[in-house]
Design a protein around this motif. Structure first.
Motif, PDB file in Angstrom:
ATOM      1  N   ASN A   1      -8.505  21.352 111.240  1.00  0.00           N
ATOM      2  CA  ASN A   1      -8.218  22.713 111.697  1.00  0.00           C
ATOM      3  C   ASN A   1      -7.599  23.428 110.709  1.00  0.00           C
ATOM      4  N   PHE A   2      -8.103  24.464 110.040  1.00  0.00           N
ATOM      5  CA  PHE A   2      -7.625  25.114 109.126  1.00  0.00           C
ATOM      6  C   PHE A   2      -7.967  26.547 109.110  1.00  0.00           C
ATOM      7  N   GLU A   3      -7.378  27.794 108.544  1.00  0.00           N
ATOM      8  CA  GLU A   3      -7.856  28.781 108.427  1.00  0.00           C
ATOM      9  C   GLU A   3      -7.853  29.281 106.880  1.00  0.00           C
TER      10      GLU A   3
ATOM     11  N   ARG B   1       5.905  33.497 102.291  1.00  0.00           N
ATOM     12  CA  ARG B   1       6.973  32.741 102.885  1.00  0.00           C
ATOM     13  C   ARG B   1       6.410  31.549 103.029  1.00  0.00           C
ATOM     14  N   ARG B   2       5.303  31.545 104.116  1.00  0.00           N
ATOM     15  CA  ARG B   2       4.983  30.244 104.895  1.00  0.00           C
ATOM     16  C   ARG B   2       4.318  29.328 103.660  1.00  0.00           C
ATOM     17  N   ALA B   3       3.908  29.616 102.413  1.00  0.00           N
ATOM     18  CA  ALA B   3       3.339  29.016 101.393  1.00  0.00           C
ATOM     19  C   ALA B   3       4.623  28.562 100.416  1.00  0.00           C
TER      20      ALA B   3
ATOM     21  N   GLY C   1      -1.411  25.848 110.921  1.00  0.00           N
ATOM     22  CA  GLY C   1      -0.191  25.944 111.702  1.00  0.00           C
ATOM     23  C   GLY C   1       0.624  27.009 111.167  1.00  0.00           C
ATOM     24  N   GLU C   2       2.133  26.435 111.034  1.00  0.00           N
ATOM     25  CA  GLU C   2       2.952  27.289 110.304  1.00  0.00           C
ATOM     26  C   GLU C   2       3.128  27.193 108.858  1.00  0.00           C
ATOM     27  N   LYS C   3       2.141  26.469 108.180  1.00  0.00           N
ATOM     28  CA  LYS C   3       2.215  26.292 106.862  1.00  0.00           C
ATOM     29  C   LYS C   3       1.011  26.838 106.312  1.00  0.00           C
ATOM     30  N   ALA C   4       1.307  27.299 105.065  1.00  0.00           N
ATOM     31  CA  ALA C   4       0.115  27.883 104.146  1.00  0.00           C
ATOM     32  C   ALA C   4       0.149  27.466 102.566  1.00  0.00           C
TER      33      ALA C   4
ATOM     34  N   GLY D   1      -3.490  18.775 100.181  1.00  0.00           N
ATOM     35  CA  GLY D   1      -2.495  17.691 100.738  1.00  0.00           C
ATOM     36  C   GLY D   1      -1.186  18.235 101.296  1.00  0.00           C
ATOM     37  N   LYS D   2      -0.705  19.295 100.886  1.00  0.00           N
ATOM     38  CA  LYS D   2       0.672  19.597 101.328  1.00  0.00           C
ATOM     39  C   LYS D   2       0.521  20.170 103.184  1.00  0.00           C
ATOM     40  N   LEU D   3      -0.915  20.440 103.233  1.00  0.00           N
ATOM     41  CA  LEU D   3      -0.935  20.542 104.793  1.00  0.00           C
ATOM     42  C   LEU D   3      -1.685  19.517 105.427  1.00  0.00           C
ATOM     43  N   GLY D   4      -1.704  18.421 104.746  1.00  0.00           N
ATOM     44  CA  GLY D   4      -2.450  17.237 105.581  1.00  0.00           C
ATOM     45  C   GLY D   4      -3.860  17.148 105.304  1.00  0.00           C
ATOM     46  N   LEU D   5      -4.527  18.086 104.588  1.00  0.00           N
ATOM     47  CA  LEU D   5      -5.874  18.298 104.511  1.00  0.00           C
ATOM     48  C   LEU D   5      -6.260  17.699 102.974  1.00  0.00           C
ATOM     49  N   LYS D   6      -7.420  16.948 102.849  1.00  0.00           N
ATOM     50  CA  LYS D   6      -7.786  16.391 101.790  1.00  0.00           C
ATOM     51  C   LYS D   6      -9.171  16.511 101.500  1.00  0.00           C
TER      52      LYS D   6
END
Length: 96
Positions: A7-9, A28-30, A78-81, A91-96
């Protein structure tokens, strides 16, 4: 990524521009400074930014008014970008 059920946007700020406060929060989130997310090869960069000493807030104002200046894609989970350029940043978001 979607095939794996992640799940991502992706923030599409060209079709729906962000306000300055939304852009500031996204950066900021990024963990990015405005200059880190700036596209320097755009004509708007040469006209509005190059050679000027703009504060971060002033740069965010320019980027909000001219979204073509913002690097893309920015992906949110989530709260990260992250700025997904290079794609390995996902990968910083847990996506690959």
């Amino acid at each position: 990524m979607t095939e794996k059920g992640a799940n991502f946007e992706t923030v599409n700020y060209l079709n729906k521009p962000l306000s300055a406060s939304e852009l500031k929060e996204l950066l900021r989130r990024a963990g990015l400074k405005p200059a880190d997310a700036l596209r320097t090869k755009e004509s708007a960069y040469r006209e509005l930014v190059a050679g000027k000493e703009l504060s971060d807030d002033a740069l965010i104002q320019v980027m909000a008014k001219h979204p073509e200046l913002i690097q893309r894609p920015i992906v949110v989970r989530g709260e990260k970008a992250v700025l997904a350029r290079p794609v390995e940043n996902l990968g910083k978001l847990g996506l690959k």
